[in-house]
Scaffold this active site. Structure first.
Site, PDB file in Angstrom:
ATOM      1  N   HIS A  33     -82.299 -10.785 -72.937  1.00 52.95           N
ATOM      2  CA  HIS A  33     -81.781 -11.477 -74.118  1.00 52.95           C
ATOM      3  C   HIS A  33     -80.389 -11.303 -74.435  1.00 52.95           C
ATOM      4  O   HIS A  33     -80.200 -10.129 -74.342  1.00 52.95           O
ATOM      5  CB  HIS A  33     -82.852 -10.815 -75.378  1.00 52.95           C
ATOM      6  CG  HIS A  33     -83.035 -11.617 -76.338  1.00 52.95           C
ATOM      7  ND1 HIS A  33     -83.492 -11.992 -76.727  1.00 52.95           N
ATOM      8  CD2 HIS A  33     -82.757 -10.671 -77.264  1.00 52.95           C
ATOM      9  CE1 HIS A  33     -83.437 -12.591 -77.853  1.00 52.95           C
ATOM     10  NE2 HIS A  33     -83.230 -11.102 -78.853  1.00 52.95           N
ATOM     11  N   ASP A  35     -77.776 -12.168 -77.937  1.00 51.45           N
ATOM     12  CA  ASP A  35     -77.094 -12.018 -79.308  1.00 51.45           C
ATOM     13  C   ASP A  35     -75.588 -12.165 -79.495  1.00 51.45           C
ATOM     14  O   ASP A  35     -75.110 -11.502 -78.981  1.00 51.45           O
ATOM     15  CB  ASP A  35     -77.929 -10.557 -79.453  1.00 51.45           C
ATOM     16  CG  ASP A  35     -79.638  -9.759 -79.780  1.00 51.45           C
ATOM     17  OD1 ASP A  35     -79.933 -10.916 -80.297  1.00 51.45           O
ATOM     18  OD2 ASP A  35     -79.882  -8.937 -79.159  1.00 51.45           O
ATOM     19  N   MET A  37     -73.334 -13.058 -82.322  1.00 56.49           N
ATOM     20  CA  MET A  37     -73.394 -12.684 -83.745  1.00 56.49           C
ATOM     21  C   MET A  37     -72.510 -12.533 -84.099  1.00 56.49           C
ATOM     22  O   MET A  37     -71.291 -12.566 -83.982  1.00 56.49           O
ATOM     23  CB  MET A  37     -73.855 -11.558 -84.249  1.00 56.49           C
ATOM     24  CG  MET A  37     -74.982 -10.837 -83.326  1.00 56.49           C
ATOM     25  SD  MET A  37     -74.994  -9.045 -84.141  1.00 56.49           S
ATOM     26  CE  MET A  37     -76.876  -8.048 -82.777  1.00 56.49           C
ATOM     27  N   HIS A  66     -79.900 -15.539 -78.065  1.00 52.79           N
ATOM     28  CA  HIS A  66     -80.340 -16.129 -79.967  1.00 52.79           C
ATOM     29  C   HIS A  66     -79.285 -15.929 -80.381  1.00 52.79           C
ATOM     30  O   HIS A  66     -79.196 -15.507 -80.620  1.00 52.79           O
ATOM     31  CB  HIS A  66     -80.831 -14.848 -79.637  1.00 52.79           C
ATOM     32  CG  HIS A  66     -81.389 -14.304 -80.997  1.00 52.79           C
ATOM     33  ND1 HIS A  66     -81.849 -13.005 -81.898  1.00 52.79           N
ATOM     34  CD2 HIS A  66     -81.447 -15.102 -82.297  1.00 52.79           C
ATOM     35  CE1 HIS A  66     -82.551 -13.569 -82.793  1.00 52.79           C
ATOM     36  NE2 HIS A  66     -81.996 -14.226 -83.298  1.00 52.79           N
ATOM     37  N   MET A  68     -77.201 -16.036 -83.427  1.00 55.78           N
ATOM     38  CA  MET A  68     -77.183 -15.726 -85.323  1.00 55.78           C
ATOM     39  C   MET A  68     -75.871 -15.917 -85.531  1.00 55.78           C
ATOM     40  O   MET A  68     -75.198 -15.326 -85.762  1.00 55.78           O
ATOM     41  CB  MET A  68     -77.793 -14.020 -85.472  1.00 55.78           C
ATOM     42  CG  MET A  68     -78.727 -13.529 -84.849  1.00 55.78           C
ATOM     43  SD  MET A  68     -78.923 -12.296 -84.538  1.00 55.78           S
ATOM     44  CE  MET A  68     -78.848 -12.056 -82.605  1.00 55.78           C
ATOM     45  N   MET A 137     -88.212 -12.359 -85.820  1.00 55.97           N
ATOM     46  CA  MET A 137     -87.414 -10.904 -86.126  1.00 55.97           C
ATOM     47  C   MET A 137     -88.501  -9.968 -87.286  1.00 55.97           C
ATOM     48  O   MET A 137     -88.542 -10.422 -88.285  1.00 55.97           O
ATOM     49  CB  MET A 137     -86.224 -11.203 -87.502  1.00 55.97           C
ATOM     50  CG  MET A 137     -85.367 -12.223 -86.785  1.00 55.97           C
ATOM     51  SD  MET A 137     -85.266 -11.801 -84.995  1.00 55.97           S
ATOM     52  CE  MET A 137     -83.882 -10.812 -85.351  1.00 55.97           C
ATOM     53  N   GLY A 144     -78.820  -3.776 -83.041  1.00 54.43           N
ATOM     54  CA  GLY A 144     -80.353  -2.858 -82.560  1.00 54.43           C
ATOM     55  C   GLY A 144     -79.991  -1.209 -82.839  1.00 54.43           C
ATOM     56  O   GLY A 144     -79.718  -1.147 -83.674  1.00 54.43           O
ATOM     57  N   GLY A 145     -81.148  -1.216 -82.261  1.00 60.38           N
ATOM     58  CA  GLY A 145     -82.226   0.105 -82.797  1.00 60.38           C
ATOM     59  C   GLY A 145     -82.364   0.660 -84.408  1.00 60.38           C
ATOM     60  O   GLY A 145     -82.453   1.489 -84.996  1.00 60.38           O
ATOM     61  N   ASP A 175     -88.473  -9.737 -82.500  1.00 60.10           N
ATOM     62  CA  ASP A 175     -87.270  -9.495 -81.965  1.00 60.10           C
ATOM     63  C   ASP A 175     -87.476  -8.168 -82.617  1.00 60.10           C
ATOM     64  O   ASP A 175     -87.000  -8.905 -83.705  1.00 60.10           O
ATOM     65  CB  ASP A 175     -86.552 -10.281 -81.839  1.00 60.10           C
ATOM     66  CG  ASP A 175     -85.300  -9.589 -81.635  1.00 60.10           C
ATOM     67  OD1 ASP A 175     -84.801  -8.791 -81.236  1.00 60.10           O
ATOM     68  OD2 ASP A 175     -84.023 -11.016 -81.623  1.00 60.10           O
TER      69      ASP A 175
HETATM   70  C1  DX5 Z   1     -81.188  -8.075 -83.929  1.00 59.96           C
HETATM   71  C2  DX5 Z   1     -81.296  -8.860 -82.257  1.00 59.96           C
HETATM   72  C3  DX5 Z   1     -81.740  -7.765 -81.354  1.00 59.96           C
HETATM   73  C4  DX5 Z   1     -81.790  -6.553 -80.870  1.00 59.96           C
HETATM   74  C5  DX5 Z   1     -82.784  -5.980 -81.096  1.00 59.96           C
HETATM   75  O1  DX5 Z   1     -80.338  -8.516 -84.372  1.00 59.96           O
HETATM   76  O2  DX5 Z   1     -81.463 -10.052 -82.637  1.00 59.96           O
HETATM   77  O3  DX5 Z   1     -82.973  -8.634 -79.978  1.00 59.96           O
HETATM   78  O4  DX5 Z   1     -81.102  -6.595 -79.933  1.00 59.96           O
HETATM   79  O5  DX5 Z   1     -83.284  -4.271 -80.846  1.00 59.96           O
HETATM   80  P1  DX5 Z   1     -84.032  -3.218 -80.622  1.00 59.96           P
HETATM   81  O6  DX5 Z   1     -84.868  -3.517 -79.735  1.00 59.96           O
HETATM   82  O7  DX5 Z   1     -83.479  -2.298 -80.938  1.00 59.96           O
HETATM   83  O8  DX5 Z   1     -84.426  -3.330 -82.414  1.00 59.96           O
HETATM   84 ZN    ZN Z   2     -82.243 -11.285 -80.563  1.00 62.14          ZN
END
Ligand code: DX5
Ligand code: ZN
Length: 216
Positions: A33, A35, A37, A66, A68, A137, A144-145, A175
């Site tokens: 995956h 991400d 941003m 993904h 964003m 989502m 993350g986290g 996700d």
């Molecule tokens: C958040 C991302 C996720 C993120 C998930 O905006 O789209 O893909 O990495 O992270 P965890 O698994 O740490 O919640």
């Molecule tokens: Zn993601």
């Protein structure tokens, strides 16, 4: 079929990208995956095309990209060329969603739509059959986290009902905040794929964590 696992590179060690991608290659992960941003659609900037390309150079598994970002249409070809196998764009970032989905498919990628936690699944009623995957989502996108939003479990069941009602082949990917506990509930509710960032990369043994997620 066992649940598909898509570890998120957002939680990888950016100073050791090759090492972390090779770890995922040797693991039971199904996808990787990515991400992206832009600091506009979400309040954070992650990384962009050159990093996606660098990951792709070492990855032996499909890149699950993904986006964003606002105006995703502008970058579909670029991400395809940077190695994307799947491109998911946000419902909230697209004015002409059907056009963007067709665009993604026209470059040869699987097309997905991601929904923010507040966006109801019924808004996909008229496009679900055109989608290869939907990302729900289960945190607010950007970091993350974060803590899992519990309503995502009910939302997963609703989306599953919609997919069955429309006889669609769309996969459900969740996700944010996935661990063994939330992951189990999501799989029971109909999730086909789980993204996991922090849970995988903060562990002592990411490959064992991936193995456990695969068993859910
Ligand atoms: C958040 C991302 C996720 C993120 C998930 O905006 O789209 O893909 O990495 O992270 P965890 O698994 O740490 O919640
Ligand atoms: Zn993601």
């Amino acid at each position: 079929m066992s649940v598909l696992v898509s570890p998120s590179m957002l939680s990888a060690d950016f100073a050791n990208i090759q090492r972390d991608v090779e770890m995922l290659n040797s693991s039971e992960a199904d996808w990787i995956h990515i991400d992206i941003m832009d600091g506009v659609f979400v309040p954070n900037i992650s990384f962009g095309l050159p990093v996606c390309q660098a990951i792709s150079k070492h990855a032996k598994k499909p890149l699950d990209v993904h986006l964003m970002i606002v105006e995703p249409d502008k970058y579909i070809e670029n991400f395809k060329n940077a190695g994307a196998a799947h491109i998911s764009i946000h419902y909230e970032a697209c004015l002409h969603l059907h056009r963007t989905i067709e665009h993604i498919k026209s470059v040869g990628c699987k097309a997905g739509v991601a929904l923010n936690p507040h966006t109801p699944v019924h808004l996909l009623e008229n496009i679900i059959a055109d989608l290869d995957l939907v990302i729900l989502m289960s945190v607010n996108p950007g970091f993350g986290g974060q803590k899992f939003i519990t309503n995502s479990i009910a939302k997963t069941s609703k989306l599953k009902e919609l997919i069955l009602a429309k006889n669609a082949n769309t996969l459900i990917e969740i996700d944010g905040g996935v661990n063994l506990e939330t992951g189990k509930q999501l799989v029971d509710a109909g999730a086909d794929a789980l993204v996991a960032g922090n849970f995988v990369f903060s562990s002592q043994s990411p490959t064992d964590v991936i193995k456990l997620l695969k068993k859910l």
